[in-house]
Design a protein around this motif. Sequence first.
Motif, PDB file in Angstrom:
ATOM      1  N   THR A 288       0.855  -1.195   0.000  1.00  0.00           N
ATOM      2  CA  THR A 288       0.000   0.000   0.000  1.00  0.00           C
ATOM      3  C   THR A 288       0.884   1.235   0.000  1.00  0.00           C
ATOM      4  OG1 THR A 288      -1.659  -1.182   1.287  1.00  0.00           O
ATOM      5  CG2 THR A 288      -1.866   1.217   1.181  1.00  0.00           C
ATOM      6  N   LYS A 289       0.814   2.003  -1.058  1.00  0.00           N
ATOM      7  CA  LYS A 289       1.626   3.213  -1.159  1.00  0.00           C
ATOM      8  C   LYS A 289       0.698   4.367  -1.460  1.00  0.00           C
ATOM      9  CE  LYS A 289       5.976   1.276  -2.426  1.00  0.00           C
ATOM     10  NZ  LYS A 289       6.960   0.903  -3.416  1.00  0.00           N
ATOM     11  N   ARG A 290       0.795   5.397  -0.658  1.00  0.00           N
ATOM     12  CA  ARG A 290      -0.110   6.512  -0.883  1.00  0.00           C
ATOM     13  C   ARG A 290       0.582   7.819  -0.521  1.00  0.00           C
ATOM     14  NH1 ARG A 290      -5.272   5.241   2.135  1.00  0.00           N
ATOM     15  NH2 ARG A 290      -5.146   3.396   0.813  1.00  0.00           N
ATOM     16  N   GLY A 291       0.353   8.801  -1.346  1.00  0.00           N
ATOM     17  CA  GLY A 291       0.927  10.114  -1.081  1.00  0.00           C
ATOM     18  C   GLY A 291      -0.183  11.111  -0.862  1.00  0.00           C
ATOM     19  N   ASP A 292       0.042  12.034   0.047  1.00  0.00           N
ATOM     20  CA  ASP A 292      -0.953  13.055   0.341  1.00  0.00           C
ATOM     21  C   ASP A 292      -0.371  14.413  -0.057  1.00  0.00           C
ATOM     22  OD1 ASP A 292      -2.937  14.653   1.318  1.00  0.00           O
ATOM     23  OD2 ASP A 292      -2.911  13.825   3.363  1.00  0.00           O
ATOM     24  N   CYS A 293      -0.920  14.991  -1.117  1.00  0.00           N
ATOM     25  CA  CYS A 293      -0.530  16.349  -1.498  1.00  0.00           C
ATOM     26  C   CYS A 293      -1.358  17.285  -0.625  1.00  0.00           C
ATOM     27  CB  CYS A 293      -0.822  16.596  -2.979  1.00  0.00           C
ATOM     28  SG  CYS A 293       0.348  15.797  -4.071  1.00  0.00           S
ATOM     29  N   ARG A 294      -0.866  17.450   0.589  1.00  0.00           N
ATOM     30  CA  ARG A 294      -1.664  18.117   1.606  1.00  0.00           C
ATOM     31  C   ARG A 294      -1.667  19.623   1.403  1.00  0.00           C
ATOM     32  NH1 ARG A 294      -0.710  15.190   7.301  1.00  0.00           N
ATOM     33  NH2 ARG A 294      -1.414  13.435   6.033  1.00  0.00           N
TER      34      ARG A 294
ATOM     35  N   THR B 202       9.690  -5.443 -11.939  1.00  0.00           N
ATOM     36  CA  THR B 202      10.095  -6.575 -12.782  1.00  0.00           C
ATOM     37  C   THR B 202      10.014  -7.889 -12.026  1.00  0.00           C
ATOM     38  OG1 THR B 202      12.419  -6.446 -12.185  1.00  0.00           O
ATOM     39  CG2 THR B 202      11.724  -5.121 -14.055  1.00  0.00           C
ATOM     40  N   GLY B 203      10.032  -7.837 -10.707  1.00  0.00           N
ATOM     41  CA  GLY B 203      10.093  -9.069  -9.925  1.00  0.00           C
ATOM     42  C   GLY B 203       8.756  -9.438  -9.314  1.00  0.00           C
ATOM     43  N   SER B 204       8.807 -10.313  -8.313  1.00  0.00           N
ATOM     44  CA  SER B 204       7.656 -10.815  -7.554  1.00  0.00           C
ATOM     45  C   SER B 204       6.812 -11.801  -8.358  1.00  0.00           C
ATOM     46  CB  SER B 204       6.737  -9.693  -7.067  1.00  0.00           C
ATOM     47  OG  SER B 204       7.405  -8.909  -6.125  1.00  0.00           O
ATOM     48  N   ALA B 205       6.333 -12.822  -7.668  1.00  0.00           N
ATOM     49  CA  ALA B 205       5.415 -13.768  -8.301  1.00  0.00           C
ATOM     50  C   ALA B 205       4.061 -13.096  -8.460  1.00  0.00           C
ATOM     51  CB  ALA B 205       5.295 -15.019  -7.435  1.00  0.00           C
ATOM     52  N   ILE B 206       3.678 -12.350  -7.414  1.00  0.00           N
ATOM     53  CA  ILE B 206       2.397 -11.647  -7.443  1.00  0.00           C
ATOM     54  C   ILE B 206       2.610 -10.211  -6.991  1.00  0.00           C
ATOM     55  CG2 ILE B 206       0.094 -11.511  -6.423  1.00  0.00           C
ATOM     56  CD1 ILE B 206       0.171 -14.528  -6.222  1.00  0.00           C
ATOM     57  N   THR B 207       2.111  -9.291  -7.775  1.00  0.00           N
ATOM     58  CA  THR B 207       2.211  -7.884  -7.393  1.00  0.00           C
ATOM     59  C   THR B 207       0.811  -7.312  -7.262  1.00  0.00           C
ATOM     60  OG1 THR B 207       4.312  -7.669  -8.545  1.00  0.00           O
ATOM     61  CG2 THR B 207       3.129  -5.635  -8.067  1.00  0.00           C
ATOM     62  N   TRP B 208       0.573  -6.672  -6.148  1.00  0.00           N
ATOM     63  CA  TRP B 208      -0.729  -6.072  -5.811  1.00  0.00           C
ATOM     64  C   TRP B 208      -0.355  -4.709  -5.264  1.00  0.00           C
ATOM     65  CZ3 TRP B 208      -2.927  -4.128  -1.372  1.00  0.00           C
ATOM     66  CH2 TRP B 208      -4.326  -4.193  -1.205  1.00  0.00           C
ATOM     67  N   LYS B 209      -0.444  -3.703  -6.079  1.00  0.00           N
ATOM     68  CA  LYS B 209       0.219  -2.454  -5.711  1.00  0.00           C
ATOM     69  C   LYS B 209      -0.357  -1.277  -6.484  1.00  0.00           C
ATOM     70  CE  LYS B 209       4.683  -0.300  -5.922  1.00  0.00           C
ATOM     71  NZ  LYS B 209       5.987  -0.275  -6.545  1.00  0.00           N
TER      72      LYS B 209
ATOM     73  N   GLY C  90      -1.519  -0.408 -10.506  1.00  0.00           N
ATOM     74  CA  GLY C  90      -2.033   0.814 -11.109  1.00  0.00           C
ATOM     75  C   GLY C  90      -1.982   1.928 -10.086  1.00  0.00           C
ATOM     76  N   THR C  91      -2.932   2.817 -10.149  1.00  0.00           N
ATOM     77  CA  THR C  91      -2.867   3.957  -9.253  1.00  0.00           C
ATOM     78  C   THR C  91      -4.253   4.498  -8.985  1.00  0.00           C
ATOM     79  OG1 THR C  91      -1.845   6.134  -8.927  1.00  0.00           O
ATOM     80  CG2 THR C  91      -2.607   5.614 -11.148  1.00  0.00           C
ATOM     81  N   LYS C  92      -4.348   5.359  -7.975  1.00  0.00           N
ATOM     82  CA  LYS C  92      -5.578   6.119  -7.763  1.00  0.00           C
ATOM     83  C   LYS C  92      -5.180   7.582  -7.692  1.00  0.00           C
ATOM     84  CE  LYS C  92      -7.217   2.945  -4.429  1.00  0.00           C
ATOM     85  NZ  LYS C  92      -7.871   2.768  -3.141  1.00  0.00           N
ATOM     86  N   MET C  93      -5.867   8.409  -8.448  1.00  0.00           N
ATOM     87  CA  MET C  93      -5.672   9.849  -8.346  1.00  0.00           C
ATOM     88  C   MET C  93      -6.984  10.412  -7.818  1.00  0.00           C
ATOM     89  SD  MET C  93      -2.661  10.755  -9.235  1.00  0.00           S
ATOM     90  CE  MET C  93      -1.230   9.904  -9.947  1.00  0.00           C
ATOM     91  N   ILE C  94      -6.942  10.868  -6.589  1.00  0.00           N
ATOM     92  CA  ILE C  94      -8.168  11.327  -5.958  1.00  0.00           C
ATOM     93  C   ILE C  94      -8.124  12.848  -5.865  1.00  0.00           C
ATOM     94  CG2 ILE C  94      -9.555  11.190  -3.849  1.00  0.00           C
ATOM     95  CD1 ILE C  94      -8.218   8.325  -3.576  1.00  0.00           C
TER      96      ILE C  94
END
Lengths: 504, 251
Positions: free
Chosen positions: A311-317, A330-337, A367-371
């Motif tokens: 879980t990676k999230r940035g806050d443009c506060r 490029t790595g990991s068997a499973i990526t959920w990110k 992928g990403t979320k732009m809120i």
Amino acid sequence: MADQDTIDLVKTIEVDKYKYGFETDIESDYAPKGLNEDIVRFISAKKGEPAWMLEWRLEAYRAWTHMEEPTWAKVHYPKIDFQDLYYYAAPKSMAAPKSLDEIDPKLLETYAKLGIPLKEQEILAGVRKQGEKSTLDDDGNEVTAGRVAIDAVFDSVSVVTTFKAELAKAGVIFCSISEALREHPILVKQYLGSVVPAGDNYYAALNAGVFSDGSFVYVPPGVRCPMELSTYFRMNAKNTGQFERTLIIADKGSYVSYLEGCTAPTREESQLHAAVVELIALDDAEIKYSTVQNWYPGDAEGKGGVYNFVTKRGDCRGARSKISWTQVETGSAITWKYPSCILRGESSRGEFYSIAISNGRQQVDSGTKMIHLGKNSSSRIVSKGIAAGRSDNTYRGLVSAHRKALNARNFTQCDSLLIGDQCGAHTVPYIEAKTSTAIFEHEATTSKISDDQMFYCMSRGLSQEEAVALFVNGFVRDVLQQLPMEFMAETQKLIGISLEGSVG
Amino acid sequence: MLKIENLHVKLEDENREILKGLSLSVKPGEVHAIMGPNGSGKSTLSYVLAGRDGYEVTEGEAMFNGEDLLAMDPNTRAAKGVFLAFQYPIEIPGVATMQFLKVALNAQRKARGEKELSIPEFMRFVKDRAAKLNISQDMLKRPVNVGFSGGEKKRAEVLQMAVLEPSLCILDETDSGLDIDALKVVADGVNALRSPVRAMIVITHYQRLLDYIVPDFVHVLSAGKIVKSGGKELAHELEKNGYADYAEKVA
Ligand SMILES: Nc1ncnc2c1ncn2[C@@H]1O[C@H](COP(=O)(O)OP(=O)(O)O)[C@@H](O)[C@H]1O
Ligand SMILES: [Mg+2]
């Protein structure tokens, strides 16, 4: 290539060429196997944390026990037995914090083997060729790499952080999060969990309960961080989950660029990695966060490999703040990110640049979320997915605009490249605009390397693999250019390596 | 250098023979022109020599410096000195022309056991060759053939040839689509590469190119066979009388 050739290629696929798969033979301290409140207490005690921190962890852990593992991503894996894992492993020699000169030579050797010298004098002497003219950019100019400060995390502990003194002169705090909890508790308490709350999602809650180390960065008002900051994560111990937590705060008008790299040994069993990263940018501040993720992907049959649930999230506060995520996966068997941006500040800006490569049996759902919450906030998404072998590669993205996010702007570009015909690429964009003033644009393409293109490259002397690597590097060029200069050439090489075996 | 003997080639997917017993012998230093009507199999010959998929050799052989050329992968042929300037050059999006040249040259050098050129050496070398072909720095930064005009594509092919320094250059209709000024630039570029150790096969439909790249031999290809060979004057004869005579001979 004719169809039969493609089928033959796929048969010969061999992704067991992972170059970072060695294991360091080092004695470790483990927490007892399994997960319960005592383990949470054990980790907190090991770190010498303040009482409020333990309470925070316990609350998260309790929340986690009531949560369900998410199943909406397009990934498949056997159910994880969370009681069959170790949640803490640290080299015995790391029992007490040490200066650089006292570090276990085995650890130094491990990092040197990975191409990451931790001794500052070696870095200065150019072991890593920093500062040397190293590569050629597209305009044919030679590119000079600068210096990089590194925080090296080995399993559950931070081994060392380089260039600390020099950074401190500029007022920049760069240390492990364990040290930050001891030395800068007020800062940590103020910001930790303020972007990704302890109970945000299944893996984030798990992380909040048992995270063991990670990096902490604070850049004071008006300061431009004088060098690239970087954390190198290495998973070594067997059957051990890695749960790191990173917190970066860019105060008003400051700037920092940060890069994380990750590798793990080749193992038959899968390894769990569930990290949380929180970024906070105040008024006029900018954070550039880059990831080169090269965890062990598993073998050609999908045995072993890292489960990467992050879980990676940035806050443009703040107003006019900016957060930019660049990832090379490029790595990991499973990526959920899904590194995301909350665009809270007026005229704030979020960016997401992604290269996600899957080969063999790898599964990527990223992928990403732009809120968009703030007026005139803008965002840009450029995603390049490359699927080879029998892998599955999904882009999943959300762009949303709140009622008050007047004139929100987004541009999304999603490109997929398929290598062979046994892999899959999927694009799942979600768009929600609650204001009619928002302008969201979305473009998507899917392409393959044509037989003519392959022949053209080969007739110039390139092997099939060299041609694929060249083609892919061309495909990802826009995103690659977003990486700090210091890492561009290495990453280009990594992309070539991760696609080895994707053609016969 | 190159010895083609009784070459029969059919399409892999179709039962149709394109080359029907073609023989040709090329020695170092020689320039051979191959002329022929559209559809006579000129491009097929060039593709078979370069190693493109989709063709099946049913009879005959092609030896290159004593080795079986047809048994080699296209990249091995390239490393051994075979180069084809494509009639229709292929676009490679995202890959700068300069980068492409560098990767190609280094791949060939590696295959031959030579060491890679340093970046400054390489840059000097390419810039010098590019200037001679009126190729700007800007064009070297653009992705390979993407958005190039017809003339730019042909000049870029000749630049690749000049940089890779092959021993056997096959030029497939490098003149088509060029105006007279562009034709002169390309011909100058090709002539600059003429050398006693390098051979060329210049494929063209029109005699015009051969005023600038003067061949030692001219061959007429019709319906998959060389039906007549001669000196450079043969090209002028063809210009006057067209291919009609030869087409009849085969029929
Ligand atoms: N890959 C292919 N698939 C189908 N037909 C082909 C292919 N290559 C060549 N041909 C056919 O073979 C004949 C010779 O073509 P080509 O070698 O291109 O002639 P030229 O270059 O002399 O004009 C033509 O009839 C053409 O349509
Ligand atoms: Mg032709």
